[in-house]
Design a protein around this motif. Structure first.
Motif, PDB file in Angstrom:
ATOM      1  N   PRO A 275      45.751  35.303  43.782  1.00  0.00           N
ATOM      2  CA  PRO A 275      45.412  35.223  42.356  1.00  0.00           C
ATOM      3  C   PRO A 275      43.935  35.497  42.135  1.00  0.00           C
ATOM      4  O   PRO A 275      43.083  35.074  42.911  1.00  0.00           O
ATOM      5  CB  PRO A 275      45.770  33.774  42.006  1.00  0.00           C
ATOM      6  CG  PRO A 275      46.859  33.420  42.957  1.00  0.00           C
ATOM      7  CD  PRO A 275      46.495  34.115  44.251  1.00  0.00           C
ATOM      8  N   GLY A 276      43.630  36.209  41.085  1.00  0.00           N
ATOM      9  CA  GLY A 276      42.265  36.633  40.811  1.00  0.00           C
ATOM     10  C   GLY A 276      42.069  38.051  41.289  1.00  0.00           C
ATOM     11  O   GLY A 276      41.739  38.941  40.505  1.00  0.00           O
ATOM     12  N   ALA A 277      42.315  38.293  42.564  1.00  0.00           N
ATOM     13  CA  ALA A 277      42.245  39.653  43.100  1.00  0.00           C
ATOM     14  C   ALA A 277      43.478  40.458  42.684  1.00  0.00           C
ATOM     15  O   ALA A 277      43.390  41.654  42.392  1.00  0.00           O
ATOM     16  CB  ALA A 277      42.131  39.619  44.619  1.00  0.00           C
ATOM     17  N   ARG A 278      44.617  39.808  42.648  1.00  0.00           N
ATOM     18  CA  ARG A 278      45.872  40.506  42.348  1.00  0.00           C
ATOM     19  C   ARG A 278      45.806  41.171  40.974  1.00  0.00           C
ATOM     20  O   ARG A 278      46.164  42.350  40.827  1.00  0.00           O
ATOM     21  CB  ARG A 278      47.040  39.531  42.413  1.00  0.00           C
ATOM     22  CG  ARG A 278      48.413  40.198  42.250  1.00  0.00           C
ATOM     23  CD  ARG A 278      49.531  39.173  42.230  1.00  0.00           C
ATOM     24  NE  ARG A 278      50.836  39.800  42.242  1.00  0.00           N
ATOM     25  CZ  ARG A 278      51.701  39.738  43.244  1.00  0.00           C
ATOM     26  NH1 ARG A 278      51.389  39.072  44.339  1.00  0.00           N
ATOM     27  NH2 ARG A 278      52.874  40.340  43.172  1.00  0.00           N
ATOM     28  N   GLU A 279      45.355  40.435  39.975  1.00  0.00           N
ATOM     29  CA  GLU A 279      45.321  40.983  38.622  1.00  0.00           C
ATOM     30  C   GLU A 279      44.359  42.168  38.525  1.00  0.00           C
ATOM     31  O   GLU A 279      44.661  43.175  37.885  1.00  0.00           O
ATOM     32  CB  GLU A 279      44.889  39.889  37.633  1.00  0.00           C
ATOM     33  CG  GLU A 279      45.872  38.723  37.509  1.00  0.00           C
ATOM     34  CD  GLU A 279      45.720  37.688  38.609  1.00  0.00           C
ATOM     35  OE1 GLU A 279      46.466  36.684  38.567  1.00  0.00           O
ATOM     36  OE2 GLU A 279      44.881  37.872  39.500  1.00  0.00           O
ATOM     37  N   TRP A 280      43.205  42.044  39.174  1.00  0.00           N
ATOM     38  CA  TRP A 280      42.210  43.114  39.125  1.00  0.00           C
ATOM     39  C   TRP A 280      42.694  44.349  39.876  1.00  0.00           C
ATOM     40  O   TRP A 280      42.531  45.478  39.409  1.00  0.00           O
ATOM     41  CB  TRP A 280      40.897  42.599  39.701  1.00  0.00           C
ATOM     42  CG  TRP A 280      39.717  43.487  39.473  1.00  0.00           C
ATOM     43  CD1 TRP A 280      38.996  44.145  40.422  1.00  0.00           C
ATOM     44  CD2 TRP A 280      39.104  43.816  38.219  1.00  0.00           C
ATOM     45  NE1 TRP A 280      37.978  44.865  39.855  1.00  0.00           N
ATOM     46  CE2 TRP A 280      38.016  44.673  38.494  1.00  0.00           C
ATOM     47  CE3 TRP A 280      39.375  43.458  36.896  1.00  0.00           C
ATOM     48  CZ2 TRP A 280      37.198  45.192  37.492  1.00  0.00           C
ATOM     49  CZ3 TRP A 280      38.542  43.968  35.904  1.00  0.00           C
ATOM     50  CH2 TRP A 280      37.483  44.827  36.195  1.00  0.00           C
ATOM     51  N   PHE A 281      43.295  44.129  41.041  1.00  0.00           N
ATOM     52  CA  PHE A 281      43.805  45.246  41.826  1.00  0.00           C
ATOM     53  C   PHE A 281      44.947  45.956  41.100  1.00  0.00           C
ATOM     54  O   PHE A 281      44.999  47.196  41.066  1.00  0.00           O
ATOM     55  CB  PHE A 281      44.294  44.756  43.195  1.00  0.00           C
ATOM     56  CG  PHE A 281      44.876  45.855  44.048  1.00  0.00           C
ATOM     57  CD1 PHE A 281      44.056  46.637  44.853  1.00  0.00           C
ATOM     58  CD2 PHE A 281      46.238  46.124  44.029  1.00  0.00           C
ATOM     59  CE1 PHE A 281      44.575  47.660  45.631  1.00  0.00           C
ATOM     60  CE2 PHE A 281      46.774  47.144  44.802  1.00  0.00           C
ATOM     61  CZ  PHE A 281      45.940  47.915  45.611  1.00  0.00           C
ATOM     62  N   MET A 282      45.868  45.201  40.517  1.00  0.00           N
ATOM     63  CA  MET A 282      47.011  45.818  39.848  1.00  0.00           C
ATOM     64  C   MET A 282      46.565  46.593  38.611  1.00  0.00           C
ATOM     65  O   MET A 282      47.163  47.631  38.279  1.00  0.00           O
ATOM     66  CB  MET A 282      48.044  44.758  39.483  1.00  0.00           C
ATOM     67  CG  MET A 282      48.745  44.133  40.690  1.00  0.00           C
ATOM     68  SD  MET A 282      49.615  45.338  41.744  1.00  0.00           S
ATOM     69  CE  MET A 282      50.937  45.839  40.629  1.00  0.00           C
ATOM     70  N   ALA A 283      45.538  46.128  37.931  1.00  0.00           N
ATOM     71  CA  ALA A 283      45.002  46.889  36.798  1.00  0.00           C
ATOM     72  C   ALA A 283      44.422  48.210  37.290  1.00  0.00           C
ATOM     73  O   ALA A 283      44.623  49.265  36.666  1.00  0.00           O
ATOM     74  CB  ALA A 283      43.942  46.066  36.071  1.00  0.00           C
ATOM     75  N   TRP A 284      43.700  48.158  38.407  1.00  0.00           N
ATOM     76  CA  TRP A 284      43.156  49.385  39.013  1.00  0.00           C
ATOM     77  C   TRP A 284      44.284  50.324  39.432  1.00  0.00           C
ATOM     78  O   TRP A 284      44.237  51.535  39.182  1.00  0.00           O
ATOM     79  CB  TRP A 284      42.300  49.021  40.226  1.00  0.00           C
ATOM     80  CG  TRP A 284      41.900  50.201  41.049  1.00  0.00           C
ATOM     81  CD1 TRP A 284      40.832  51.017  40.853  1.00  0.00           C
ATOM     82  CD2 TRP A 284      42.577  50.701  42.217  1.00  0.00           C
ATOM     83  NE1 TRP A 284      40.793  52.002  41.817  1.00  0.00           N
ATOM     84  CE2 TRP A 284      41.854  51.826  42.658  1.00  0.00           C
ATOM     85  CE3 TRP A 284      43.722  50.306  42.907  1.00  0.00           C
ATOM     86  CZ2 TRP A 284      42.242  52.563  43.780  1.00  0.00           C
ATOM     87  CZ3 TRP A 284      44.113  51.031  44.021  1.00  0.00           C
ATOM     88  CH2 TRP A 284      43.374  52.142  44.447  1.00  0.00           C
ATOM     89  N   LEU A 285      45.314  49.761  40.053  1.00  0.00           N
ATOM     90  CA  LEU A 285      46.447  50.570  40.511  1.00  0.00           C
ATOM     91  C   LEU A 285      47.130  51.257  39.331  1.00  0.00           C
ATOM     92  O   LEU A 285      47.515  52.428  39.411  1.00  0.00           O
ATOM     93  CB  LEU A 285      47.443  49.679  41.261  1.00  0.00           C
ATOM     94  CG  LEU A 285      48.552  50.397  42.032  1.00  0.00           C
ATOM     95  CD1 LEU A 285      47.950  51.103  43.255  1.00  0.00           C
ATOM     96  CD2 LEU A 285      49.626  49.393  42.472  1.00  0.00           C
ATOM     97  N   GLY A 286      47.261  50.536  38.218  1.00  0.00           N
ATOM     98  CA  GLY A 286      47.890  51.114  37.039  1.00  0.00           C
ATOM     99  C   GLY A 286      47.115  52.288  36.472  1.00  0.00           C
ATOM    100  O   GLY A 286      47.701  53.225  35.926  1.00  0.00           O
TER     101      GLY A 286
END
Length: 345
Positions: free
Chosen positions: A263-274
């Motif tokens: 959590p914390g990294a997951r949201e930022w990474f998934m936004a980047w991935l999108g």
């Protein structure tokens, strides 16, 4: 660390009280080409040697982190969550709001000299990189290394920063009196991927130059091959290219570690991935459906492939002339037993 554990000296003036509370921190903003858009929060910490929670499964008990936040700006960094403890943003705020414990060297020296301290191993670079760009300005590590050397206290460093070579002499001196472990993080060698996923770090080849230079000075250095990013750096040809480059640098070991998304990294990474790879979003949602770690079968596959490549390229044997006290630090434990450090000695 919480802001209430930080104080100013009597001569400092408070700033940004709405965020940190009156008299908690002094803030300086550097609007220069080198540090454009970055705010440094200079604090005086009350303690610098931190105990690792027992539930963390780390192979070490104590850490020193002179910085919070990191201009490396790695989109996957697990430490992003820690910024929320300070009421700071875990996205851009983590990349640009850097907490600097300006009294870290003097505080460490005092704590190492305390009667209650038993000389346990201290790990650095386990939260954010102690050789990030800010270190070029604040120069906290020379004082930290000097204190560790003077007390013959064992330590290890994990870094993506080339600035560690500035302290080569201190590292060599420390290794003469205690156990010193150094490891450089290089998850892949794909230049295009590096520019988007680790935009503030030195290029992978420059990090491998660090490994090479350390080896030329008799200091063995391992490589943490992390993270291996599913569907972006895990193709067999990519793994081969990376391991081949690691072997050519003279690394004494290679430790593969698959991307984990806390959590914390997951949201930022998934936004980047999108934004960058929208076609992979659904695949990631399935792969990480059960939590922060990829499935064990996937981790085992990557570990097996990297270990086989490491054997093929001969990574492992210690080179003659290496100071006997210098060794690679143990990496943070992975999600499965198979992902352990490969050493072919």
């Amino acid at each position: 660390m919480r802001w209430e554990n930080l104080t100013l000296g009597s001569g400092d003036s408070p700033a940004d009280a709405a965020l940190f509370g009156a008299d908690a921190v002094t803030t300086r903003t550097f609007d220069t080409p080198e540090f454009a858009g970055i705010t440094f929060h200079e604090v005086r910490a009350r303690s610098i040697v931190n105990r690792v929670p027992g539930a963390s499964r780390m192979p070490f008990e104590w850490t020193v982190n002179p910085y919070r936040g990191c201009t490396h700006a790695c989109v996957y960094c697990f430490a992003r969550k820690s910024h929320s403890y300070l009421d700071l943003d875990t996205g851009l705020g983590f990349d640009s709001q850097i907490v600097v414990k300006v009294n870290a060297p003097e505080l460490l020296r005092r704590q190492l000299g305390a009667r209650r301290w038993q000389g346990e191993h201290i790990a650095m670079g386990t939260n954010v990189d102690c050789y990030q760009r800010a270190e070029g300005r604040y120069r906290l590590m020379p004082g930290i290394l000097t204190a560790l050397r003077d007390h013959a206290n064992p330590f290890s460093i994990l870094t993506k920063g080339t600035l560690i070579l500035r302290d080569l002499e201190l590292l060599t001196q420390a290794a003469e009196v205690t156990d010193v472990g150094i490891s450089v993080s290089v998850g892949f060698t794909d230049a295009q991927l590096w520019r988007t996923v680790e935009p503030g770090t030195p290029a992978p080849e420059r990090r491998l130059d660090v490994v090479r230079t350390l080896g030329e000075h008799g200091i063995g250095c391992g490589v943490l091959m992390a993270p291996v990013i599913p569907f972006l750096s895990d193709h067999p040809a990519q793994l081969r290219d990376t391991v081949r480059a690691i072997a050519a640098s003279g690394a004494t070991s290679v430790t593969p570690l698959v991307l984990h998304l806390r959590p914390g990294a997951r949201e930022w990474f998934m936004a980047w991935l999108g934004r960058e790879h929208p076609h992979l979003v659904r695949r990631y949602e399935r792969l990480y459906a059960d939590g922060a770690y990829a499935p064990k079968w996937y981790q085992r596959r990557i570990t097996r492939q990297v270990h086989e490549l490491a054997q093929e390229y001969g990574i492992g044997p210690t080179r003659a002339g290496m100071p006997r006290r210098i060794r690679e630090p143990e990496p943070a434990p992975p999600a499965i037993p198979e992902q352990t450090q490969l050493s072919l000695t």
